[in-house]
Design an enzyme around this catalytic site. Structure first.
Site, PDB file in Angstrom:
ATOM      1  N   SER A 291       1.030  -1.350  -0.040  1.00  0.00           N
ATOM      2  CA  SER A 291       0.277  -0.012   0.007  1.00  0.00           C
ATOM      3  C   SER A 291       0.904   0.840  -0.269  1.00  0.00           C
ATOM      4  O   SER A 291       2.363   1.254   0.494  1.00  0.00           O
ATOM      5  CB  SER A 291      -0.968   0.090   1.408  1.00  0.00           C
ATOM      6  OG  SER A 291      -0.389   0.414   2.195  1.00  0.00           O
ATOM      7  N   ASP A 292       0.258   1.929  -0.450  1.00  0.00           N
ATOM      8  CA  ASP A 292       1.471   3.388   0.019  1.00  0.00           C
ATOM      9  C   ASP A 292       0.796   4.139   0.914  1.00  0.00           C
ATOM     10  O   ASP A 292       0.119   3.202   2.186  1.00  0.00           O
ATOM     11  CB  ASP A 292       0.418   4.883  -1.345  1.00  0.00           C
ATOM     12  CG  ASP A 292       1.689   6.043  -1.281  1.00  0.00           C
ATOM     13  OD1 ASP A 292       2.456   6.129  -0.325  1.00  0.00           O
ATOM     14  OD2 ASP A 292       1.933   6.153  -2.363  1.00  0.00           O
ATOM     15  N   TYR A 293       1.392   5.343   1.685  1.00  0.00           N
ATOM     16  CA  TYR A 293       1.384   5.198   3.413  1.00  0.00           C
ATOM     17  C   TYR A 293       0.197   5.390   3.165  1.00  0.00           C
ATOM     18  O   TYR A 293      -0.054   6.189   3.692  1.00  0.00           O
ATOM     19  CB  TYR A 293       1.940   6.543   3.473  1.00  0.00           C
ATOM     20  CG  TYR A 293       2.687   6.964   4.367  1.00  0.00           C
ATOM     21  CD1 TYR A 293       4.494   6.897   4.759  1.00  0.00           C
ATOM     22  CD2 TYR A 293       2.431   7.498   5.380  1.00  0.00           C
ATOM     23  CE1 TYR A 293       4.932   7.466   6.166  1.00  0.00           C
ATOM     24  CE2 TYR A 293       2.787   7.494   7.133  1.00  0.00           C
ATOM     25  CZ  TYR A 293       4.124   8.177   6.902  1.00  0.00           C
ATOM     26  OH  TYR A 293       4.712   8.289   8.571  1.00  0.00           O
TER      27      TYR A 293
END
Length: 742
Positions: A291-293
């Site tokens: 995932s992104d942050y």
């Protein structure tokens, strides 16, 4: 404990890791049965909690790159609840963390270290959009290879790059991280960057894992506002935005990162159409997806998850393998498995993919393989790396205007250098400059002084200030000079993530100073430092020469001096259109025709009343100190079949007074389709060097598959009919012939 360690080692290692090299197998990691057996031998020994720990990625307290921070990451490493760390770098620091994993955990599974190595680790190259402007795939691959070699020497295994998002909206700050507006160019650059980062083997000590991001369509955020909604048809998604991701996959990219945006009403982080249907089933991707942050957590704000537990269930259930910083998997997956809402088989599949990459990197053989301080000290900032950074920076520059051959400059000229950006180190690094150091940057002023003995510098004004007190001294210096070099544009932090701009004019009062300098009557060379296309109509009118330098990186000054002196002849081309007005956005060259296309000054056609339809500077545009002429376009044969290619060739002649390089561009138009088709699409390009007075025959091979698109039946393929092939120096200035596909 000893039994576990011996069992893992007895499985046999794929890689033998030494101080400077690794002996590796050549079996592709995607299809290695023995690797799967070794991974499973580890997986069988793991508890459910330890498996979930491998799906957890946390930042260290070294650098913060998002809105939240877990400070207890060391305790979580010790308990096996986190198997991967980002924002931890240098050989010494990563070794200290790896030592915890190897000496204080039950399973002794090595940590994976990631970092945003976007356009350099310590030696910073031009921003990615600037590199794309070189249209030089070898140079772009070299940049990624240097970045990988430095990062790997500093203990890193993984970069969150390349960003392969297509973007047609320069208001979006992250356009600086990509390759611009075109799918073909973006796909070719995606492959070059993956190849540069990963090389031939992930196990080599000068390579790191690449990550294709942001999957998918992040570059189409509405209104150019970061993190905003994306709304598009599946046809546009497949024809425009997905091909660079597929190109990265075909090059062997190890990981994908999901995007913050939603697609078709579902956040990308839990989008089964993107992650399961396309990525896994249609494309057969075998690496892992991160995932992104905190994007798992953000599904709650999107309104598609009731709480963090629900978000974890949705994301893991459709194939997200690793949660970056959100702790959703760590906090809830074990409970979800116990409740029967997530199958442990899903957990096992994710962990297999993650462990496979750790094996491929050689970490199970030698967890400290990348933590070599001696190698770090010799590789980082090496003379060779700095020279390559200068070369790529030179190739990234795009000459937009050169009236009366203002450039190159003679070394005996008295030069007044104006602008805060001319004597600025950090801003030359641009956005996402990794572990780059401002102190190591050669400023433009320093570079110019090294090649031009008669240089005077006056700041004049700051890019973001309204203070005009420096105007008087700047004008005085200009009057006493033979030529003015004004460095203007954005500050480095005005583009990149969370740096969208509603106005893309030159900020502050810089243009007001340019007006005053113009009154001196002296020739003016304007250098534009920027991370995005800007509206430059007034600046282009006032300048005698206009050179876009983007944010050139560590060797900014040396590269600029070589370009202005003529030691390097600019050859860059725009990878994205520069609009006349922000009101034209989104603006891109490969638009579709309407039923009422623009025709002269007729009112009832698709046009504006106040600005032209065309950009100020078109896609593919860029001048040289020399001139090139195109002639004798030939297509052979004029009829293409599904199985036989055609050859398209043209003669390019250097008609000027300098040796130079030209990017020869091939565009194709499908004249009649089952759905509306773009007025032209880039299908090939070649960068050729031609001496003054010389000529070169440039040829392209075109096959039927190059003409494929998503047809009216929603299937991918080509259609028979008549096409136009156009070749030229940019998307507008071309010569054209027709051919048939039958």
């Amino acid at each position: 404990m000893r039994t576990i360690t011996l069992f893992i080692l007895s499985a046999g290692m794929i890689i033998s890791c030494g101080r400077n090299q690794k002996v590796v197998e050549t079996t592709p990691w995607q299809n290695d049965l023995r690797l799967s057996q070794k991974v499973d031998s580890v997986l069988r020994l793991m508890t459910l909690e330890e498996k979930i720990g491998q799906m957890n990625l946390l930042t260290s307290d070294w650098t913060v790159t998002g809105p939240s921070l877990r400070s207890d990451y060391i305790d979580l490493i010790k308990t096996g609840k986190v198997g991967n760390i980002f924002n931890a770098h240098t050989a010494a620091f990563t070794r200290s963390l790896q030592k915890i994993a190897m000496e204080e955990t039950r399973m002794k599974i090595p940590l994976l270290f990631g970092f945003d190595v976007i356009h350099g680790y310590k030696t910073i190259f031009p921003i990615s959009l600037g590199e794309a402007a070189s249209w030089d795939l070898d140079a772009i691959e070299t940049s990624a290879r240097v970045a990988a070699s430095e990062a790997a020497a500093a203990g890193l295994h993984w970069t969150f790059a390349p960003m392969v998002d297509i973007s047609r909206d320069p208001r979006w700050g992250r356009i600086s991280e990509g390759a611009g507006e075109d799918t073909h160019l973006g796909s070719m650059i995606a492959r070059a960057r993956v190849k540069g980062f990963q090389g031939n083997h992930l196990a080599d000590l000068n390579t790191i894992m690449a990550c294709a991001k942001h999957y998918a369509a992040y570059g189409a955020a509405q209104a150019g506002r970061d993190y905003h909604t994306v709304d598009m048809s599946q046809r546009v998604l497949r024809d425009v935005y997905l091909p660079p991701f597929k190109a990265a996959l075909d090059e062997g990219v190890a990981t994908f990162m999901t995007s913050f945006n939603d697609y078709d009403g579902t956040p990308a982080t839990a989008n089964s159409f993107l992650l399961d249907q396309i990525l896994r089933k249609e494309w057969g991707f075998k690496g892992f997806v991160v995932s992104d942050y905190t994007s798992v957590n953000e599904m709650i704000a999107h309104g598609t998850a009731a709480d963090l537990k629900d978000a974890a269930k949705q994301a893991a259930g459709v194939g997200l393998d690793m949660d970056m910083q959100g702790m959703a998997f760590s906090d809830y997956l074990e409970q979800l498995v116990g409740e029967g809402k997530i199958s442990e088989n899903i957990i096992d599949d994710a962990v297999r993919r993650i462990l496979s990459m750790k094996f491929r990197l050689g970490l199970f053989d030698d967890p400290y393989c990348y933590c070599d301080e001696e190698r770090e000290s010799t590789v980082v900032f090496s003379k060779e790396n700095l020279e390559k950074a200068k070369e790529v920076a030179c190739k990234s520059f795009v000459l937009l205007k050169n009236a009366n051959q203002t450039l190159p400059l003679s070394t005996n000229k008295r030069i007044a250098i104006i602008g805060d950006l001319a004597n600025n180190r950090e801003d030359m690094l641009g956005s996402w400059f990794g572990a780059g150091e401002a102190a190591s940057v050669t400023t433009i002023l320093e570079g110019m002084k090294s090649q031009f003995p008669r240089v005077t510098y006056v700041k004049g004004c700051d890019p973001v200030s309204n203070d005009r007190s420096g105007f008087t001294n700047a004008v005085l210096a200009a009057r006493n000079a033979d030529v003015i070099v004004f460095v203007m544009g954005e500050k480095g932090n005005m583009s990149g993530e969370a740096a969208s701009r509603a106005s893309i004019d030159i900020p502050g009062i810089q243009t007001q100073l340019l007006v005053e300098l113009k009154k001196t009557g002296k020739p003016i060379v304007v250098l534009i430092a920027t991370g995005r296309p800007l509206t430059l109509e007034k600046e282009a009118e006032l300048a005698d020469a206009l050179l876009v330098i983007w944010f050139p990186g560590t060797q900014a000054g040396a590269a600029v001096a070589e370009a202005l002196s003529g030691a390097f002849n600019p050859s860059g081309k725009l990878p994205v259109s520069f609009p006349v007005s922000v009101g034209q956005i989104p603006l891109y060259y490969n638009v579709k025709n309407t039923g009422r296309p623009l025709h002269g000054n007729e009112k009832y056609t698709s046009r504006y009343l106040d600005v032209p339809n065309q950009p100020l500077f078109v896609f593919g545009y860029g001048l040289s100190y020399t001139t090139f002429e195109y002639s004798d376009l030939q297509i052979s044969p004029k009829e293409m079949s599904a199985k036989s290619p055609i050859q398209i060739s043209v003669t390019v002649t250097n008609t000027g007074n300098f040796d130079g390089s030209e990017v020869v561009q091939l565009y194709v138009r499908d004249l009649v389709g089952s759905v509306t088709r773009p007025i032209k699409e880039l299908k090939g390009f070649q960068k050729v060097s031609i001496p003054k007075g010389g000529a070169q025959r440039v040829s392209f091979s075109l096959v039927a598959e190059d003409l494929a698109f998503t047809r009216s039946n929603n299937e991918w393929g080509f259609e028979y009919g008549e096409f136009e092939a156009s070749v030229g120096s940019n998307s507008k200035d071309v010569i054209t012939e027709r051919f048939l596909l039958k």
